[in-house]
Every structure is written in C-alpha cells, then in structure tokens.
Design a protein around this motif. Structure first.
Motif, PDB file in Angstrom:
ATOM      1  N   LEU A 137       0.848  -1.187   0.000  1.00  0.00           N
ATOM      2  CA  LEU A 137       0.000   0.000   0.000  1.00  0.00           C
ATOM      3  C   LEU A 137       0.888   1.243   0.000  1.00  0.00           C
ATOM      4  O   LEU A 137       1.769   1.387   0.854  1.00  0.00           O
ATOM      5  CB  LEU A 137      -0.896   0.041   1.243  1.00  0.00           C
ATOM      6  N   GLU A 138       0.611   2.127  -0.937  1.00  0.00           N
ATOM      7  CA  GLU A 138       1.323   3.407  -0.958  1.00  0.00           C
ATOM      8  C   GLU A 138       0.922   4.230   0.260  1.00  0.00           C
ATOM      9  O   GLU A 138      -0.143   4.021   0.843  1.00  0.00           O
ATOM     10  CB  GLU A 138       0.922   4.211  -2.202  1.00  0.00           C
ATOM     11  N   GLN A 139       1.726   5.264   0.532  1.00  0.00           N
ATOM     12  CA  GLN A 139       1.412   6.184   1.632  1.00  0.00           C
ATOM     13  C   GLN A 139      -0.015   6.744   1.493  1.00  0.00           C
ATOM     14  O   GLN A 139      -0.779   6.754   2.466  1.00  0.00           O
ATOM     15  CB  GLN A 139       2.425   7.335   1.618  1.00  0.00           C
ATOM     16  N   GLY A 140      -0.369   7.168   0.296  1.00  0.00           N
ATOM     17  CA  GLY A 140      -1.686   7.781   0.083  1.00  0.00           C
ATOM     18  C   GLY A 140      -2.825   6.791   0.301  1.00  0.00           C
ATOM     19  O   GLY A 140      -3.900   7.153   0.785  1.00  0.00           O
ATOM     20  N   THR A 141      -2.598   5.525  -0.069  1.00  0.00           N
ATOM     21  CA  THR A 141      -3.623   4.498   0.124  1.00  0.00           C
ATOM     22  C   THR A 141      -3.841   4.252   1.616  1.00  0.00           C
ATOM     23  O   THR A 141      -4.977   4.202   2.101  1.00  0.00           O
ATOM     24  CB  THR A 141      -3.186   3.195  -0.585  1.00  0.00           C
ATOM     25  N   THR A 142      -2.738   4.123   2.345  1.00  0.00           N
ATOM     26  CA  THR A 142      -2.827   3.929   3.802  1.00  0.00           C
ATOM     27  C   THR A 142      -3.553   5.115   4.435  1.00  0.00           C
ATOM     28  O   THR A 142      -4.476   4.933   5.240  1.00  0.00           O
ATOM     29  CB  THR A 142      -1.402   3.793   4.388  1.00  0.00           C
ATOM     30  N   ASP A 143      -3.153   6.329   4.053  1.00  0.00           N
ATOM     31  CA  ASP A 143      -3.787   7.528   4.612  1.00  0.00           C
ATOM     32  C   ASP A 143      -5.290   7.540   4.305  1.00  0.00           C
ATOM     33  O   ASP A 143      -6.104   7.884   5.170  1.00  0.00           O
ATOM     34  CB  ASP A 143      -3.159   8.810   4.030  1.00  0.00           C
ATOM     35  N   THR A 144      -5.647   7.179   3.068  1.00  0.00           N
ATOM     36  CA  THR A 144      -7.063   7.175   2.675  1.00  0.00           C
ATOM     37  C   THR A 144      -7.865   6.217   3.557  1.00  0.00           C
ATOM     38  O   THR A 144      -8.944   6.554   4.042  1.00  0.00           O
ATOM     39  CB  THR A 144      -7.195   6.739   1.194  1.00  0.00           C
ATOM     40  N   LEU A 145      -7.327   5.014   3.779  1.00  0.00           N
ATOM     41  CA  LEU A 145      -8.060   4.016   4.560  1.00  0.00           C
ATOM     42  C   LEU A 145      -8.191   4.464   6.021  1.00  0.00           C
ATOM     43  O   LEU A 145      -9.238   4.295   6.645  1.00  0.00           O
ATOM     44  CB  LEU A 145      -7.378   2.646   4.457  1.00  0.00           C
ATOM     45  N   ILE A 146      -7.143   5.082   6.544  1.00  0.00           N
ATOM     46  CA  ILE A 146      -7.190   5.550   7.940  1.00  0.00           C
ATOM     47  C   ILE A 146      -8.195   6.706   8.077  1.00  0.00           C
ATOM     48  O   ILE A 146      -9.055   6.689   8.949  1.00  0.00           O
ATOM     49  CB  ILE A 146      -5.781   5.943   8.427  1.00  0.00           C
ATOM     50  N   GLU A 147      -8.095   7.678   7.159  1.00  0.00           N
ATOM     51  CA  GLU A 147      -9.035   8.819   7.203  1.00  0.00           C
ATOM     52  C   GLU A 147     -10.483   8.362   7.082  1.00  0.00           C
ATOM     53  O   GLU A 147     -11.377   8.967   7.648  1.00  0.00           O
ATOM     54  CB  GLU A 147      -8.765   9.776   6.024  1.00  0.00           C
ATOM     55  N   ALA A 148     -10.702   7.286   6.315  1.00  0.00           N
ATOM     56  CA  ALA A 148     -12.070   6.806   6.105  1.00  0.00           C
ATOM     57  C   ALA A 148     -12.505   5.851   7.216  1.00  0.00           C
ATOM     58  O   ALA A 148     -13.533   5.173   7.093  1.00  0.00           O
ATOM     59  CB  ALA A 148     -12.170   6.119   4.742  1.00  0.00           C
ATOM     60  N   ALA A 149     -11.719   5.784   8.285  1.00  0.00           N
ATOM     61  CA  ALA A 149     -12.046   4.977   9.467  1.00  0.00           C
ATOM     62  C   ALA A 149     -12.155   3.482   9.161  1.00  0.00           C
ATOM     63  O   ALA A 149     -12.929   2.754   9.796  1.00  0.00           O
ATOM     64  CB  ALA A 149     -13.321   5.494  10.139  1.00  0.00           C
ATOM     65  N   VAL A 150     -11.380   3.004   8.178  1.00  0.00           N
ATOM     66  CA  VAL A 150     -11.313   1.565   7.924  1.00  0.00           C
ATOM     67  C   VAL A 150      -9.844   1.103   8.041  1.00  0.00           C
ATOM     68  O   VAL A 150      -9.445   0.114   7.439  1.00  0.00           O
ATOM     69  CB  VAL A 150     -11.904   1.159   6.546  1.00  0.00           C
ATOM     70  N   GLY A 151      -9.085   1.825   8.862  1.00  0.00           N
ATOM     71  CA  GLY A 151      -7.659   1.521   8.965  1.00  0.00           C
ATOM     72  C   GLY A 151      -7.222   0.982  10.318  1.00  0.00           C
ATOM     73  O   GLY A 151      -6.007   0.854  10.562  1.00  0.00           O
ATOM     74  N   ALA A 152      -8.160   0.633  11.188  1.00  0.00           N
ATOM     75  CA  ALA A 152      -7.758   0.225  12.548  1.00  0.00           C
ATOM     76  C   ALA A 152      -6.884  -1.029  12.513  1.00  0.00           C
ATOM     77  O   ALA A 152      -5.810  -1.083  13.134  1.00  0.00           O
ATOM     78  CB  ALA A 152      -8.990  -0.001  13.417  1.00  0.00           C
ATOM     79  N   ARG A 153      -7.317  -2.044  11.754  1.00  0.00           N
ATOM     80  CA  ARG A 153      -6.543  -3.289  11.704  1.00  0.00           C
ATOM     81  C   ARG A 153      -5.259  -3.084  10.900  1.00  0.00           C
ATOM     82  O   ARG A 153      -4.196  -3.627  11.245  1.00  0.00           O
ATOM     83  CB  ARG A 153      -7.403  -4.406  11.103  1.00  0.00           C
ATOM     84  N   LEU A 154      -5.360  -2.281   9.849  1.00  0.00           N
ATOM     85  CA  LEU A 154      -4.169  -1.946   9.053  1.00  0.00           C
ATOM     86  C   LEU A 154      -3.099  -1.308   9.944  1.00  0.00           C
ATOM     87  O   LEU A 154      -1.908  -1.638   9.847  1.00  0.00           O
ATOM     88  CB  LEU A 154      -4.606  -1.016   7.920  1.00  0.00           C
ATOM     89  N   LEU A 155      -3.516  -0.411  10.838  1.00  0.00           N
ATOM     90  CA  LEU A 155      -2.557   0.230  11.746  1.00  0.00           C
ATOM     91  C   LEU A 155      -1.950  -0.781  12.709  1.00  0.00           C
ATOM     92  O   LEU A 155      -0.780  -0.687  13.066  1.00  0.00           O
ATOM     93  CB  LEU A 155      -3.249   1.345  12.535  1.00  0.00           C
TER      94      LEU A 155
END
Ligand code: RFL
Ligand code: PHB
Length: 390
Positions: free
Chosen positions: A48-66
């Motif tokens: 995942l690129e930086q922007g993809t990771t940021d997008t998922l986190i901002e959209a509140a679907v990044g908890a497990r990714l983090l």
C-alpha cells in the motif's frame, strides 16, 4: 429497486467507492459476481502506498491496518552478487509503504459496509448495463432491475462494464510481456526485513511478505506456465537460486499454502467514462505487478470519483464528473510508465539481445549509485502525493 450509484464489483475499487460515498451521504448498491468467501480469500497485492494507507485511515477503515500492517522504509534491489537498498527515509522523507494484503483491505471494507447497513450482494449472476448514455441508466441481474443515477464499473479487467461501452468510443493501449509471475504464499518467517527485487540471469524473483509468520514470493516464468510443472521442491530450489546470490543470505523455506500463475500485461482504456458509466481500477487499466501500483491506482480513481459525485449531488454541477477521466489518467499513465520501467529493469528478456542486457545493467548501476535516480524510483514507488498529478 433504486439507488443513487450502482457499483459493479466488490474488489477494492467497488467496496472503497461504496464506503467513501456512504461517508458523504450518497447511497449505493454493490453487485459482485463471486462469493464473499472468494472475494476475501483471493491472494493478490500486498503493497500500500502512503496515500492508500492515509485514505483508509481517514475513512475509518484503517484500525486493523494500523495494528497489523508492516510499515517499510525501503526496498532492496539485488543483482550482480550484491544488494542495494533504496532508502525511503532518506530519499522521500515522511513517505513510506505499508505491507498489508489486499484481501485484508477487502475484508475490512466488507465488514465496514455491512456494519453500516450497506447493500453488498454477492454471487449475483448475469449483470448487464443498460441506457448508460441516458440520464436514467439501470442494471439488470438475476431477474432483478436496479435503477440508478450513475453506474460505477469496478468489475476488474474481465468484467462487463468496459465492454458495455459502444465500439469505437474507447481507445485502448496495450502491452504484453514475454513472461508471467508464479506467486506463492508460504508459512515461513520472512528471510529479510524489507522486500527484495532480485534480477538474475535465471530470471526475476521477488521476496515479499504478509506478516511475521507468512512470506510471499514471486518467480518470473514463461507465459502460460502450467503450475503443475512446479512442485514445491522445484519452487524452493529456484527461489534459492535467484535469491541466495549475496554472501550470507539464506532463504528460509516452509509450507506453501497458495500458488498461482499471473500473466503480465499493461493496458489502458480511454476515456474512463461514457455517459453515466464511470470506470475505476482494473476495469479501466492494468499494470504489471513489478511496480506494486494496481491496487493503489484503484484507490486514487475512487477518491476522485467520490469527490466528483459528491460535487454533483451537492451543487448539481457536472464539472468534476466531466474532468474525472482526464484527472485519473495523469496518475494512471505515470504508473504505467513506472510499472513498465521496473519490469524492464528487473526481468530477463531475450538472452540473445546483448545490447538490451547491457542497458539494463547500466540502468541498475545508475539507480543504485545516483541519489537523483534512486529518488525517482523511491517517489514513484511510495506514490506521488494526491493533487500533484491531477
Ligand atoms: P478487482 O480486484 O479485480 O475486483 C473486481 C471485482 O469485480 C468482480 N466482477 C464482477 N462482478 C459482477 N459482475 C461481473 N460481471 C463481474 N466481473 C468481475 C470480480 O469478481 C471482483 O471481485 O479490481 P479492482 O477493485 O479494480 O482492484 C484492482 C486490484 O485488485 C489490482 O489492481 C491489484 O491486485 C494488482 N496487484 C497489485 N497492486 C498493487 O497495488 N500492489 C501490489 O503489490 C500488487 N500485486 C497485483 C499484485 C495483482 C496480482 N494479480 C493476481 C493480478 C500481485 C498479483 C499477483
Ligand atoms: C506482494 O507482496 O504481493 C507484492 C509486493 C510487491 C510487488 C508485487 C506484489 O511489486
């Protein structure tokens, strides 16, 4: 049945689009050909690129990714008996990649959509698009009809959306490569902390990973290679031959839990819109996986599509929708070039072409010795910032 946006395909593009639209108060229905289990288990991308990771986190679907994603600050290019690190922390400070499987992204998005009461339908047969050049497009499937304002074609390279556009409208650009990738997933601790892209006279190999216990590998093989020709022992022997090329590096082996052969192709269809149909992700463009760009482009497309649709619903203006294809294609073509270039740099082509061989080695030497050249690789690999391309 009626919705605002009918979305064909529950891959990363379709699911993320549905989720981002929901966050803007726009309704959608997602229609997926395959089962939920199949969509969640399909082993594909991992970077995942930086922007993809940021997008998922901002959209509140990044908890497990983090929690579970593996942030990486560099990659290794291995050739000619040595490894060379491309150091993101030095070359592109503040930008990095995260290793997290595409199927995990898909699982997280399905969970979020269903928790929010989203309408995602699996195992939907006979999807067909109608009246896409009118203001009242609709989709039929399994004897039902879905009326909508817009249709998003997120159904991948082999879907039905792109072929629904009348002949003569699209210009298609394509390149095939004289090899494929054999990919495996193995239950073994990664033998390196970062990804290794290895160029050898036997062909290309990639050492990637999914978690501290699971590794992912790819081998360059002839196109249309039969996987039956590759028993586990042969795969490990070939991976060792292509990766154990620097002093002291030993490849750990383990149980192979998934294997498959992926063809390599570059493809773009322009424009990415016809009437009320908008294409996003692999439905509109494909890159060879060497640059790790496919999933990330799908995310960039649906970000722009969400913005354009929200503008239309908010103001009645179609300006952003009209500019959607042009805006996406700038990033798409940059990624096309980068993916083609990484592929050309690292794979073994016709062994008879000694001139091309020397050019390849020269470019590898340049990229691993010049900071300017390494920065070009690094900024493309971690992904150019949103807004810098459109
Ligand atoms: P997808 O994931 O193909 O999803 C499309 C969905 O549409 C469904 N579908 C239909 N649904 C209804 N009706 C129909 N008629 C339909 N026809 C198809 C499909 O079942 C599917 O669920 O497209 P999307 O969402 O655009 O996402 C694109 C990515 O999947 C793709 O670009 C990446 O996987 C490419 N890729 C990589 N990308 C990266 O960014 N980083 C990587 O490291 C990376 N590695 C890879 C990759 C792709 C690979 N393969 C197998 C092609 C490694 C591999 C091996
Ligand atoms: C993966 O981990 O699946 C992967 C990583 C890097 C690539 C392609 C695929 O370039």
């Amino acid at each position: 049945m009626r919705t605002q946006v009918g979305i064909i395909g529950a891959g990363p593009a379709g699911l993320l689009l549905s989720h981002l639209l929901h966050l803007r108060g726009i309704e959608s229905v997602v229609l997926e050909l395959r089962s939920r289990d199949h969509a969640e288990k399909r082993v594909r991308a991992g970077v995942l690129e930086q922007g993809t990771t940021d997008t998922l986190i901002e959209a509140a679907v990044g908890a497990r990714l983090l929690r579970e994603g593996l942030p990486h600050q560099g990659i290794e290019l291995r050739y000619g008996g040595a490894g060379h690190r491309i150091a993101f922390e030095k070359l592109v400070p503040g930008r990095a990649i995260t290793v997290y499987g595409q199927q995990e992204v898909v699982k997280d998005l399905i969970t979020a959509r269903l928790a929010d009461g989203g309408d995602v339908r699996f195992e939907v047969d006979d999807v067909a698009l109608h009246a896409i050049d009118s203001g009242e497009p609709y989709v039929t499937f399994g004897g039902e009809r879905l009326d909508c304002d817009f249709i998003a074609g997120c159904d991948g390279f082999h879907g039905v959306s792109r072929p629904a556009i009348p002949e003569g409208v699209l210009t298609e650009y394509e390149r095939e490569y004289p090899f494929a990738w054999l990919g495996i997933l193995a239950r073994v601790k990664p033998s390196a902390e970062e990804l290794i892209y290895a160029r050898t006279e036997r062909g290309f190999a990639l050492h990637s990973m999914r978690s501290p216990e699971i590794s992912r590998f790819y081998l360059q093989v002839p196109p249309d290679e039969d996987i039956a020709e590759w028993p586990d022992d042969r795969i490990w022997a070939e991976l060792k031959a292509r990766l154990e090329t620097v002093p002291g590096f030993v490849l750990a082996t383990g149980e192979i839990i998934d294997k498959g052969v992926t063809p390599m192709r570059s493809f773009v269809a322009e424009p990415m819109q016809y009437g009320r149909l908008f294409l996003a992700g692999d439905a509109a463009h494909i890159v060879p996986p060497t640059g790790a760009k496919g999933l990330n482009l799908a995310v960039a497309d649906v970000r722009l599509l969400t913005k354009a649709l929200a503008h239309w619903y908010g103001t009645g203006s179609g300006d952003l929708l009209d500019g959607y294809s042009r805006a996406c294609l700038k990033r798409v073509w940059r990624a096309q070039h980068f993916s083609w270039w990484m592929t050309t740099l690292l794979h073994t082509f016709d062994s008879e072409d000694a001139y091309a061989h020397r050019l390849q080695l020269s470019y590898l030497d340049y990229v691993t010795s010049s900071e300017a050249a390494a920065t070009t690789l690094a900024e493309n690999y971690v992904g150019l910032p949103y807004g810098s391309m459109e």
